[in-house]
Write a protein that holds these residues in place. Structure first.
Motif, PDB file in Angstrom:
ATOM      1  N   SER A 125       0.821  -1.218   0.000  1.00 50.63           N
ATOM      2  CA  SER A 125       0.000   0.000   0.000  1.00 50.63           C
ATOM      3  C   SER A 125       0.851   1.263   0.000  1.00 50.63           C
ATOM      4  O   SER A 125       0.422   2.308  -0.486  1.00 50.63           O
ATOM      5  CB  SER A 125      -0.925   0.017   1.218  1.00 50.63           C
ATOM      6  OG  SER A 125      -1.685  -1.151   1.256  1.00 50.63           O
ATOM      7  N   VAL A 126       2.066   1.158   0.550  1.00 52.01           N
ATOM      8  CA  VAL A 126       2.961   2.328   0.552  1.00 52.01           C
ATOM      9  C   VAL A 126       3.436   2.626  -0.871  1.00 52.01           C
ATOM     10  O   VAL A 126       3.625   3.774  -1.245  1.00 52.01           O
ATOM     11  CB  VAL A 126       4.168   2.087   1.493  1.00 52.01           C
ATOM     12  CG1 VAL A 126       5.186   3.211   1.383  1.00 52.01           C
ATOM     13  CG2 VAL A 126       3.690   1.948   2.933  1.00 52.01           C
ATOM     14  N   THR A 127       3.589   1.579  -1.693  1.00 52.84           N
ATOM     15  CA  THR A 127       4.087   1.804  -3.060  1.00 52.84           C
ATOM     16  C   THR A 127       3.175   2.713  -3.850  1.00 52.84           C
ATOM     17  O   THR A 127       3.613   3.342  -4.805  1.00 52.84           O
ATOM     18  CB  THR A 127       4.162   0.477  -3.850  1.00 52.84           C
ATOM     19  OG1 THR A 127       2.859  -0.094  -3.902  1.00 52.84           O
ATOM     20  CG2 THR A 127       5.120  -0.496  -3.221  1.00 52.84           C
ATOM     21  N   CYS A 128       1.917   2.760  -3.488  1.00 54.56           N
ATOM     22  CA  CYS A 128       0.962   3.528  -4.273  1.00 54.56           C
ATOM     23  C   CYS A 128       0.370   4.685  -3.488  1.00 54.56           C
ATOM     24  O   CYS A 128      -0.588   5.312  -3.938  1.00 54.56           O
ATOM     25  CB  CYS A 128      -0.137   2.618  -4.788  1.00 54.56           C
ATOM     26  SG  CYS A 128       0.527   1.337  -5.862  1.00 54.56           S
ATOM     27  N   GLY A 129       0.930   4.949  -2.314  1.00 59.57           N
ATOM     28  CA  GLY A 129       0.486   6.115  -1.562  1.00 59.57           C
ATOM     29  C   GLY A 129      -0.819   5.910  -0.819  1.00 59.57           C
ATOM     30  O   GLY A 129      -1.355   6.845  -0.239  1.00 59.57           O
ATOM     31  N   THR A 130      -1.371   4.694  -0.836  1.00 54.02           N
ATOM     32  CA  THR A 130      -2.598   4.442  -0.067  1.00 54.02           C
ATOM     33  C   THR A 130      -2.319   4.674   1.415  1.00 54.02           C
ATOM     34  O   THR A 130      -3.142   5.203   2.151  1.00 54.02           O
ATOM     35  CB  THR A 130      -3.064   2.981  -0.264  1.00 54.02           C
ATOM     36  OG1 THR A 130      -2.996   2.662  -1.653  1.00 54.02           O
ATOM     37  CG2 THR A 130      -4.462   2.757   0.246  1.00 54.02           C
ATOM     38  N   VAL A 133       7.241   4.621 -10.414  1.00 50.73           N
ATOM     39  CA  VAL A 133       5.958   4.630 -11.134  1.00 50.73           C
ATOM     40  C   VAL A 133       5.664   6.039 -11.652  1.00 50.73           C
ATOM     41  O   VAL A 133       5.369   6.243 -12.834  1.00 50.73           O
ATOM     42  CB  VAL A 133       4.809   4.127 -10.222  1.00 50.73           C
ATOM     43  CG1 VAL A 133       3.458   4.305 -10.905  1.00 50.73           C
ATOM     44  CG2 VAL A 133       5.013   2.670  -9.850  1.00 50.73           C
ATOM     45  N   ILE A 134       5.797   7.014 -10.777  1.00 53.92           N
ATOM     46  CA  ILE A 134       5.528   8.408 -11.178  1.00 53.92           C
ATOM     47  C   ILE A 134       6.510   8.831 -12.272  1.00 53.92           C
ATOM     48  O   ILE A 134       6.134   9.455 -13.268  1.00 53.92           O
ATOM     49  CB  ILE A 134       5.679   9.371  -9.974  1.00 53.92           C
ATOM     50  CG1 ILE A 134       4.738   8.979  -8.840  1.00 53.92           C
ATOM     51  CG2 ILE A 134       5.463  10.818 -10.393  1.00 53.92           C
ATOM     52  CD1 ILE A 134       3.310   9.340  -9.037  1.00 53.92           C
ATOM     53  N   ASP A 135       7.771   8.460 -12.083  1.00 55.98           N
ATOM     54  CA  ASP A 135       8.794   8.818 -13.051  1.00 55.98           C
ATOM     55  C   ASP A 135       8.445   8.234 -14.427  1.00 55.98           C
ATOM     56  O   ASP A 135       8.577   8.909 -15.453  1.00 55.98           O
ATOM     57  CB  ASP A 135      10.146   8.288 -12.558  1.00 55.98           C
ATOM     58  CG  ASP A 135      11.295   8.837 -13.369  1.00 55.98           C
ATOM     59  OD1 ASP A 135      11.289  10.050 -13.632  1.00 55.98           O
ATOM     60  OD2 ASP A 135      12.175   8.058 -13.771  1.00 55.98           O
ATOM     61  N   LEU A 136       7.979   7.003 -14.459  1.00 53.72           N
ATOM     62  CA  LEU A 136       7.624   6.367 -15.731  1.00 53.72           C
ATOM     63  C   LEU A 136       6.443   7.088 -16.382  1.00 53.72           C
ATOM     64  O   LEU A 136       6.426   7.282 -17.601  1.00 53.72           O
ATOM     65  CB  LEU A 136       7.287   4.893 -15.502  1.00 53.72           C
ATOM     66  CG  LEU A 136       8.508   4.005 -15.223  1.00 53.72           C
ATOM     67  CD1 LEU A 136       8.069   2.639 -14.707  1.00 53.72           C
ATOM     68  CD2 LEU A 136       9.364   3.855 -16.472  1.00 53.72           C
TER      69      LEU A 136
END
Lengths: 520, 520
Positions: free
Chosen positions: A96-101, A198-201
């Motif tokens: 969940s941390v990977t996606c900011g949840t 992810v954001i960078d991509l």
């Protein structure tokens, strides 16, 4: 009981040294007990002598190490915690941390805010242990990363008890390119790095100079491993992309592709088939491409190659990011130590059911770096029989068996699992025929009756729950060490004399959260 | 006005193409206006022709760029924002981020959540501009860091208007070792890095192998520069150490030393003396060592050397961390561009009072990368006189002067400052003697009367307030470009014909926050 023994001790001292009485009474009122909680001074012995505190070194601040630390209440230990991470991480929330949840700060708890409550009794050093010297009861550590300190970077610590709780590392199965080009999802930093990537991509795929094909390559996310972590990450990523990022990058949402590669026949194959079916059909509906029987053979900067079991062919997939989540492997420091103590060809440190490292009296190993070597009934069958056969007539009657069966079940948990599985309500069912005919059993009959129970033995899963329960269990043993030395509470020693000090560790499937005050 | 002209246009089209009427009416109802806000199609001209939208390229997403973006309401521009940072940062709070008083996520606002509200009108690319080609109205950009994209990394964008808002960089004054060994405090990443470093130093100073002397060296924090940023950081660090970290690292708090080095005579010397005095005495009470007249000459990994003005000697100080905050310097891309357009030996791009780059009709420069070249009254004195002297008799009477004085004040803001400073209530006071004697002034007398006003000119400070106001000002000009083309609202062109289109930029000392919906 503690209190009464304290007063006995105190009155004895008053009797011998009447002039002390006032001072000791004042001390008692102030500190509220024999040994104040935060007191670092040596413990007062029964005879008034000061005995030095026992030194406990804990290696690691993961689930088991932190759980041990939180549950250790006895102030008569001096604890030194060594870990390269000065915080505990609630790892099940990492996907969940990977996606900011969930925010990273919400899944960590500083170790020092735990040790702080324990005063000078507990010390923490941010360092990694690189060598254990069990002969001299010493661990060798060095500071990690950051400012160079020269020789001051290394230090050693003596211990009376050592608790190894260093966890595991991600397992690459030596697949080429994984270490260099794939992301793991084991530490908080991993999760944050994935989020940035992810954001960078997405930013890069938005550049005006890119062709559609290039955009598609960048936005091809590949998850390797269909276990809980991989599946949860794929699901989180899907929601992140289509619920959040789609609003910010509307023109490129359509180029996103999430692929999950699993070498086995199904994802989540450790769970019930209904869970597997649900997850697979949900992923299908969501457009997450699940490729089963797909064994990754190579990862490069922009491509991932896997061998398909059905065709035997190697196929390649372009990727912007690979997240590798195929289970755990042994950490190099643990491997070194295993070699050193002759535990070769094992995946983790082998302990007995009391979590004590095999062959060592004062070293314990918990969590993912350890495995409990459950003792087989068949190994001890003769000893069990002879212990049970009180009248030494070479035959066991039901009464004799009933007397010892509680200890058998406690010492060999597979017996209980076997009983449950075969829907035997009474332990006597094991010797069923004997009961019916009120016959007694000889050793061969006894062996035969228990011959199948060892098939129920299984390793504990490498989960947070197991690690946390092991930490709490061991702390509880430490808390009652003195008491249980005098009044052992464990099962009979079938091969020795008397009883074991403690009940062996048993994993109960309750939520691990109860051991922690979750900072969320 | 827009609406009426739309209906005129529409009815003309209906007249010429009666069969269209239905379709166009339906379109109107759906889109709700002549040009839907999120519409990327070309603008409808007054004569029914489609004229392509004007392309505005904005370089940078700091205070001025973001303010421009937020205030640009006219949908007839196609905006392309290029910045290596896909977020706006509320920089005045960075010192608080270093110590966790404020979370990093609370001081940033994603640019895409701003551009998103503007639909297809606004595009963002995460890239840096490395070359501007003003002859061909083109900027050249490349992607920053992250995954390598090969040739796709570079792209160019055409513009009709270019807004340069690229900010500045920290100024090292070429002091050896600063770039390598000191921390800056300009970006969010800098603040987070400082935070990690402080914790890391405390962890390292807690290692059991360190001597007291080594602990002291690690916990020696040096701040260079007594401006607002340096002073605020030193104060935040002091509070962080003694309020928060002291609880977690109680045994080493006593070894912490914070030193502030300032080359000048006082810290905060741009403010009122009372503020300086208060800050210096507060720091003294807090134990922060302020060394004035101390010019840093070298920074190495563990030591910082400075030359003391009073003694002329170079003294060295051990340090665990140096934070360098001595003001801003020109970014290399801006320096290159300045060379290219012949603006040499300036610290920033020179613009006129309308923020237009000197010598260019369609390039604007805002914020820290630009400086407004305020025009001197004395340069234009003859032109002003001749414009004011309506009857061309070579003399200026009070009536003539009064008629033109509003334009003078608007064009040359130093006049107003001069009036205020000399407590002149009426502009006529400038020609005081003339009023008394109701005499008229000749050119020499006029020159003499205004001779001192230019002394009031001063550069605008390089602050967030100025940058934000410039962005908002320019957006307002862009919003009313067409209107002001027809009905210019600026002062008289003393050296030309007619009036300036817009009022020149004037900095008003109000809080910049009003331009932003602060995400805190």
């Amino acid at each position: 009981m503690r209190w009464s023994s304290y007063y006995q001790t105190a009155s004895r001292i008053f009797h011998e040294y009447p002039s002390w009485s006032k001072a000791v009474v004042v001390c008692t009122v102030i500190s509220g007990g024999l040994v104040a909680y935060g007191d670092a001074t040596p413990v007062q012995s029964e005879f008034g002598n000061q005995i030095p505190k026992k030194k406990v070194v804990v290696l690691g601040t993961g689930w088991s190490g932190t759980s041990f630390l939180k549950n250790l209440k006895d102030p008569s230990y001096e604890v030194h915690v060594v870990s390269p991470r000065n915080y505990f991480a609630f790892t099940p929330l990492l996907p969940s941390v990977t996606c900011g949840t969930v925010e990273a700060r919400s899944v960590v708890e500083p170790i020092r805010s735990i040790t702080r409550k324990r005063g000078a009794n507990v010390q923490f050093s941010e360092a990694e242990c690189y060598k254990i010297d069990p002969k001299n009861n010493k661990v060798y550590c060095r500071a990690v990363q950051g400012k160079k300190l020269g020789s001051a970077e290394e230090f050693s610590i003596d211990y009376d008890y050592l608790v190894i709780a260093m966890g595991a590392r991600s397992n690459t199965f030596n697949t080429p390119g994984v270490q260099e080009h794939a992301h793991f999802l084991k530490e908080v930093e991993d999760a944050l790095r994935i989020r940035r990537t992810v954001i960078d991509l997405f930013e890069r795929a938005s550049l005006p100079s890119l062709s559609v094909d290039e955009k598609k390559k960048l936005l091809s996310f590949v998850v390797v491993g269909g276990g809980p972590t991989g599946v949860e990450f794929a699901a989180e990523l899907h929601d992140f992309v289509h619920e959040d990022l789609a609003k910010l990058y509307p023109s490129i949402e359509k180029y996103v592709k999430i692929t999950l590669l699993e070498a086995g026949d199904h994802i989540l194959n450790m769970f019930d088939k209904r869970i597997t079916d649900f997850a697979e059909s949900k992923f299908f509906r969501d457009g997450i491409d699940v490729k089963l029987g797909s064994m990754v053979v190579k990862v490069s900067e922009n491509e991932i190659s896997s061998k398909e079991r059905t065709t035997g062919q190697v196929v390649s997939l372009p990727h912007g990011m690979v997240v590798w989540s195929t289970g755990i492997g042994t950490r190099p420091e643990i491997l070194d130590f295993m070699k050193q103590i002759g535990q070769i060809n094992r995946r983790a440190l082998v302990t007995d059911e009391w979590l004590r490292l095999e062959g060592f009296e004062n070293i314990y190993a918990l969590g993912d770096c350890a495995t409990v070597n459950q003792r087989k009934v068949m190994e001890d069958i003769a000893a069990i029989f002879s212990k049970a056969d009180k009248d030494n007539n070479g035959r066991l009657d039901l009464k004799e068996f009933r007397e010892v069966v509680g200890d058998i079940i406690e010492r060999y948990p597979q017996v209980e699992i076997y009983l449950k599985k075969n829907q035997m309500k009474d332990v006597a069912d094991l010797l069923q025929k004997s009961e019916e005919s009120s016959l007694t059993a000889d050793i061969e009959y006894f062996k035969d009756a228990l011959s199948k129970v060892d098939s129920q033995m299984k390793n504990l899963p490498a989960t947070a729950q197991v690690a946390a329960q092991q930490g709490a269990y061991l702390a509880d043993c430490f808390n009652r060490m003195e008491l249980c030395e005098k009044y052992p509470e464990g099962p009979i020693r079938f091969r020795g004399v008397g009883r074991h000090r403690f009940r062996p560790f048993r994993f109960g499937e309750v939520s691990a959260c109860i051991f922690f005050s979750l900072p969320i």
